[in-house]
Design a protein around this motif. Structure first.
Motif, short mmCIF file in Angstrom:
data_model
loop_
_atom_site.label_atom_id
_atom_site.label_comp_id
_atom_site.label_asym_id
_atom_site.label_seq_id
_atom_site.Cartn_x
_atom_site.Cartn_y
_atom_site.Cartn_z
N SER A 7 41.80 32.11 47.11
CA SER A 7 41.31 30.80 46.69
C SER A 7 39.80 30.78 46.80
O SER A 7 39.21 31.58 47.54
CB SER A 7 41.95 29.68 47.52
OG SER A 7 41.65 29.84 48.88
N GLY A 9 36.01 30.64 44.69
CA GLY A 9 35.43 31.11 43.44
C GLY A 9 35.00 29.94 42.57
O GLY A 9 35.18 28.79 42.92
N GLY A 10 34.41 30.27 41.43
CA GLY A 10 33.95 29.25 40.51
C GLY A 10 32.55 29.53 40.02
O GLY A 10 32.07 30.66 40.08
N LEU A 11 31.91 28.47 39.56
CA LEU A 11 30.56 28.58 39.00
C LEU A 11 29.55 28.02 39.99
O LEU A 11 29.74 26.93 40.55
CB LEU A 11 30.50 27.79 37.69
CG LEU A 11 29.12 27.66 37.02
CD1 LEU A 11 28.60 29.01 36.58
CD2 LEU A 11 29.22 26.69 35.85
N VAL A 12 28.48 28.77 40.22
CA VAL A 12 27.44 28.33 41.14
C VAL A 12 26.09 28.75 40.59
O VAL A 12 25.98 29.76 39.88
CB VAL A 12 27.69 28.92 42.55
CG1 VAL A 12 27.59 30.43 42.53
CG2 VAL A 12 26.73 28.33 43.58
N LEU A 18 28.98 30.10 48.07
CA LEU A 18 30.39 29.97 47.70
C LEU A 18 31.23 30.69 48.74
O LEU A 18 30.78 31.68 49.32
CB LEU A 18 30.61 30.61 46.32
CG LEU A 18 31.67 30.07 45.38
CD1 LEU A 18 31.48 28.58 45.12
CD2 LEU A 18 31.62 30.85 44.06
N THR A 90 27.90 38.05 39.78
CA THR A 90 28.97 37.60 38.88
C THR A 90 29.99 38.70 38.68
O THR A 90 29.65 39.82 38.30
CB THR A 90 28.37 37.17 37.53
OG1 THR A 90 27.51 36.05 37.72
CG2 THR A 90 29.47 36.81 36.54
N THR A 119 39.75 36.45 41.60
CA THR A 119 39.18 35.13 41.35
C THR A 119 37.77 35.31 40.78
O THR A 119 37.01 36.15 41.25
CB THR A 119 39.16 34.27 42.63
OG1 THR A 119 38.71 32.95 42.32
CG2 THR A 119 38.27 34.85 43.71
N GLN A 120 37.45 34.53 39.77
CA GLN A 120 36.17 34.67 39.08
C GLN A 120 35.06 33.97 39.84
O GLN A 120 35.20 32.81 40.26
CB GLN A 120 36.26 34.08 37.66
CG GLN A 120 34.97 34.13 36.87
CD GLN A 120 34.58 35.54 36.46
OE1 GLN A 120 35.42 36.31 35.99
NE2 GLN A 120 33.31 35.88 36.63
N VAL A 121 33.97 34.69 40.02
CA VAL A 121 32.74 34.11 40.57
C VAL A 121 31.65 34.29 39.52
O VAL A 121 31.37 35.41 39.09
CB VAL A 121 32.34 34.79 41.89
CG1 VAL A 121 30.95 34.31 42.32
CG2 VAL A 121 33.36 34.52 42.97
N THR A 122 31.08 33.18 39.10
CA THR A 122 30.02 33.22 38.09
C THR A 122 28.77 32.57 38.66
O THR A 122 28.81 31.43 39.13
CB THR A 122 30.44 32.49 36.81
OG1 THR A 122 31.63 33.09 36.30
CG2 THR A 122 29.35 32.57 35.75
#
Length: 125
Positions: A7, A9-12, A18, A90, A119-122
């Motif tokens: 769980s 991750g996301g856009l930062v 994060l 990223t 999980t994607q981290v951008t």
């Protein structure tokens, strides 16, 4: 069966922070090393950080001083706190754990490496 569920991750934005978490569940006898890997588009999967069962940590040079890995043995969870994020961070981040499972008679099974779903981290402005 053993599962790793990630769980976070996301856009930062660059310079932001994060946190990721990964919980292992199922027929677990013991857990050895837990860690995080990442894979950016067009690149190979690489180790970000790992932590042994006695708490010893290991980091990729690119994240030293910015990322911190920790684990909670009571909940079989590994965390990755990411600070001062850069666009080059990223990637898809994968949880990894070396786990000894057990059978129905609680007898240990061979050590097996398990992976989370990613999980994607951008990091982008």
């Amino acid at each position: 069966q053993v599962q790793l569920v990630e769980s976070g991750g996301g856009l930062v934005q660059p310079g932001g922070s994060l946190g990721l978490s990964c919980a292992a569940s199922g027929s677990i006898f013991s857990i050895d090393t837990m860690g995080w890997y990442r894979q950016a588009p067009g690149k190979e999967r690489e180790l970000v950080a790992d932590i042994s069962k006695d708490g010893s940590t290991n980091y990729a040079d690119s994240v030293k001083g910015r990322f911190a890995i920790s684990r909670d043995k009571a909940t079989n969870t590994v965390y990755l706190q990411m600070n001062s994020l850069k666009p080059e961070d990223t990637a898809v981040y994968y949880c990894n754990a070396a786990i000894v499972g057990h059978n129905s008679w609680y007898r240990p099974l061979p050590l097996t490496v398990h992976w989370g779903q990613g999980t994607q981290v951008t990091v982008s402005s």
